[in-house]
Design an enzyme around this catalytic site. Structure first.
Site, PDB file in Angstrom:
ATOM      1  N   THR A   1       0.810  -1.224   0.000  1.00 40.35           N
ATOM      2  CA  THR A   1       0.000   0.000   0.000  1.00 40.35           C
ATOM      3  C   THR A   1       0.846   1.279   0.000  1.00 40.35           C
ATOM      4  O   THR A   1       0.283   2.383   0.009  1.00 40.35           O
ATOM      5  CB  THR A   1      -0.900   0.051   1.257  1.00 40.35           C
ATOM      6  N   LYS A   2       2.170   1.135  -0.007  1.00 39.50           N
ATOM      7  CA  LYS A   2       3.012   2.328   0.115  1.00 39.50           C
ATOM      8  C   LYS A   2       3.036   3.132  -1.200  1.00 39.50           C
ATOM      9  O   LYS A   2       2.607   2.649  -2.247  1.00 39.50           O
ATOM     10  CB  LYS A   2       4.442   1.904   0.496  1.00 39.50           C
TER      11      LYS A   2
END
Ligand SMILES: Cc1ncc(COP(=O)(O)O)c(C=O)c1O
Length: 356
Positions: free
Chosen positions: A178-179
């Site tokens: 999700t970064k």
């Protein structure tokens, strides 16, 4: 539902992964080397060392600075658990210092009071993509001869007075799915120090320079070339991704009127890993989250329990009172800001947040 996060995978990532599969060289090959080079360039440092996760990057960075049993590391409680658990892996103790209400980051004015003869390092966390007040932190570190290990896991490309996160001390990054840029799972250590880079490289692969000759205790914290291929494709779009996040954040800040919105001080370039609003103490956060979710707006609570209040941490470090962290943990709600949030989504998010 407009999701709080959505990995942005294009043809380029698929092409690069296929390259690796066709090459037969799956672990720590040319794609890892290329990703390291791209990361070092973005951070403006001499070395980037890829690892299997942000957590293992933190662990190796701490070990490379010789942090272990009997040492103390000053950090923030308002973070993901790995900022502190990585300190515990080494045998050292995390010491928690409260945060600034307006930035969510460690308050430099409180750091010196927490320094003891055992303090070896400061571990600031650039939460949500916003760099800590690094002039103040580096000044304290210098005066007290402390190491600085930045947890820049959420802040790739973020800057502070023109200097990039991960280039102040020894930097650590996460490339979790999700970064802002991701490789599925992955991590990175950044440094200008030859010895630190060398130690990290050795320790990530069993303390081994020459195959099956082991110079020191090491781990298997390697990144695979498959993961690096994804990360490499993502790095090509880092600027585009961060610009989209910034533009989305700007729209949200210009139009949300019902709750406290995040501020950016002059001299800071936020990369908006999260856009985090606050419902003040008089309002029911759970109810606000429920209302947003029912209306189709995804949310995240980062983080509901500050690290010093996690049960197992409390048993190790004892009782703390950190009022700002404890208050904000009850007030924060992150709302979608990622590059795949459309203009229509932004308008819907604003409408629903303003209805709270
Ligand atoms: C602030 C912070 N520190 C450390 C980590 C650990 O990274 P990873 O999940 O890649 O191990 C994360 C990632 O979730 C993070 O957000």
């Amino acid at each position: 539902m407009i999701p709080i996060a959505r990995p942005n995978i294009g043809e380029r990532e698929i092409e690069l992964v296929l390259d690796v599969l066709n090459s037969g060289m799956l672990v720590q090959g040319p794609k890892v080397a290329a990703l390291e080079k791209a990361f070092a360039a973005v951070c403006g440092v001499k070395y980037a060392v890829a690892t299997s996760s942000g957590t293992t990057a933190l662990h190796l960075a701490l070990l490379a600075h010789d942090i272990g049993e009997g040492d103390e590391v000053i950090t923030t409680p308002f973070t993901f658990i790995a900022s502190a658990s990585s300190v515990l892996f080494t045998g050292a103790k995390p010491v928690f210092v409260d945060i600034e209400e307006d930035t969510f980051n460690i308050d430099p004015n409180l750091i010196e009071a927490a320094i003891t003869p055992r303090t070896k390092a400061i571990l600031p966390v650039h939460l949500y993509g916003y760099v800590c007040d690094m002039d103040a932190i580096m000044d304290i570190a210098e005066r007290h001869n402390l190491v600085v290990i930045e947890d820049a896991c959420q802040a790739v490309g973020a800057t502070y007075h023109g200097k990039v996160s991960g280039s102040f001390g020894t930097g650590t990054f996460s490339l979790y799915a999700t970064k802002n840029v991701m490789s599925g799972e992955g991590g990175m250590i950044t440094t200008n120090n030859d010895d630190i880079a060398e130690q990290c490289k050795l320790m990530r692969s069993h303390g081994m320079k020459v195959r099956y000759y082991h110079d020191m205790l090491g781990y298997n914290y390697r990144m695979s070339d498959l993961h690096a291929a994804i990360g490499l494709g993502q790095m090509e779009r880092l600027e585009e991704f961060n610009a989209a996040r910034k533009s989305n954040a700007q729209f949200l800040s210009e139009h949300i009127t019902s709750v406290i919105t995040p501020q950016v001080k002059p001299g800071y370039e936020h990369v908006w890993h999260q856009y985090t609003i606050r419902v003040d103490g008089n309002r029911d956060r759970d109810q606000a989250v429920k209302q947003l979710n029912q209306a189709g707006v995804g949310t995240g609570i980062f983080y509901p329990v500050p690290v010093h209040q996690q049960d197992y941490i409390r048993e190790i470090v004892g009782e703390y009172r950190l009022p700002v962290s404890e208050k904000l943990a009850k007030e924060v709600i992150s709302i979608p800001v990622h590059p795949q949030v459309s203009q229509a989504d932004l308008e819907k998010i604003v409408e629903e947040v303003n209805r709270l």
